[in-house]
Design an enzyme around this catalytic site. Structure first.
Site, mmCIF file in Angstrom:
data_model
loop_
_atom_site.group_PDB
_atom_site.id
_atom_site.type_symbol
_atom_site.label_atom_id
_atom_site.label_comp_id
_atom_site.label_asym_id
_atom_site.label_seq_id
_atom_site.Cartn_x
_atom_site.Cartn_y
_atom_site.Cartn_z
ATOM 1 N N CYS A 144 0.822 -1.206 0.000
ATOM 2 C CA CYS A 144 0.000 0.000 0.000
ATOM 3 C C CYS A 144 0.863 1.266 0.000
ATOM 4 C CB CYS A 144 -0.998 -0.021 1.155
ATOM 5 S SG CYS A 144 -2.308 1.199 0.932
ATOM 6 N N HIS A 241 -3.954 -4.792 0.552
ATOM 7 C CA HIS A 241 -3.465 -5.204 1.873
ATOM 8 C C HIS A 241 -3.583 -6.712 2.061
ATOM 9 C CE1 HIS A 241 -2.574 -1.432 4.022
ATOM 10 N NE2 HIS A 241 -3.482 -0.893 3.234
ATOM 11 N N GLU A 243 -2.093 -8.568 4.075
ATOM 12 C CA GLU A 243 -2.032 -8.956 5.495
ATOM 13 C C GLU A 243 -3.424 -9.002 6.130
ATOM 14 O OE1 GLU A 243 -1.393 -5.972 4.426
ATOM 15 O OE2 GLU A 243 -2.300 -4.536 5.822
#
Ligand SMILES: [Mn+2]
Length: 261
Positions: A144, A241, A243
């Site tokens: 990001c 993202h 994660e």
């Protein structure tokens, strides 16, 4: 003889693997983090959890390290570069994580009124980390804001606000853990090898790449044409993202697997 050890109850809880296997030379993965106003450094737990799941150890790198170089007497890029050389020496790979906006002065623009929070000390630290990782051929995953920092470090520019630059809304915090838009992935890219093709992603960014740095190759696009991934040797950058998605869709864990491989 103790063959396995759990480093902390937090890491235990975060990992779906049983325990760290000592004797297999644990990899240490640096993860940058910046200020969350007003008095905290902040990072989404998914970065550390993904690294932990792969039996590597997350090492947080806070932007406080760069602020100590801000005094005019010691504000030398060379000092910061030497510091970062030492900082990265024990690490196997690095994640440049998400966060607020990049200071537009670093790509030659005045701040627009749509610019949100900036932390120039963090920008400078991450520029130095990218340069050092490149110089020492360590793998680097930029996520990001990390992708945006990477593009600026390599000489590119950013849209200070995508929504006012002709692109659809890419700031869908309401879909943080869900698919907000698809991406198309360039064939023969490193990213295509990792993901196996196009994939659904979340989208939590209001900035994006405007002029791509000449050293980077774009490897994925959103349907409205925003660059969603870039790559160069030992470097992957993604605008979404992973994660926050890898627990639901294991293909996103592949980015972290590439990092610790
Ligand atoms: Mn997006």
């Amino acid at each position: 003889m103790i063959e396995k050890v759990c480093y902390s109850s937090h890491l235990w809880a975060a990992s779906t693997t049983d325990q760290y296997e000592v004797g297999h030379s644990l990899k240490k993965i640096g993860i940058t983090c910046g200020l969350q106003k007003p008095y905290r450094y902040g990072i989404h737990r998914g970065y550390a959890d993904a690294v932990t799941e792969l039996q590597a150890v997350p090492v947080f790198l806070s932007s406080s390290s760069a602020r100590s170089f801000e005094s005019p007497e010691i504000a030398q890029d060379g000092d910061l570069a030497s510091f970062v050389q030492e900082l990265l020496a024990p690490l196997d790979a690095v994640i440049i994580s998400g966060g607020w906006d990049v200071d537009p002065l670093f790509y030659g623009e005045e701040p627009s009124e749509l610019l949100q929070d900036i932390e120039p000390a963090r920008d400078r630290l991450e520029f130095a980390i990218i340069a050092e990782a490149r110089a020492t051929s360590k793998r680097l995953l930029a996520i990001c804001r990390g992708l945006q920092v990477l593009n600026v470090e390599q000489g590119g520019t950013l849209y200070q606000d995508l929504g006012h630059s002709g692109y659809q809304e890419h700031s869908r915090i309401d879909l943080e853990y869900a698919v907000a838009h698809e991406i198309s992935v360039e064939e023969n890219s490193e990213l295509a090898k990792i993901l196996g093709g196009g994939i659904g992603v979340n989208t939590l960014h209001h900035q994006g790449i405007k002029d791509l740095a000449p050293t980077l190759v774009a490897s994925a696009y959103s349907p409205d044409g925003v660059i969603e991934a870039v790559e160069m040797e030992n470097v992957l950058g993604v605008q979404w993202h992973p994660e926050r998605l890898f627990e639901k869709d294991r293909r996103h864990l592949g980015l972290f697997s590439w990092l610790v491989a």
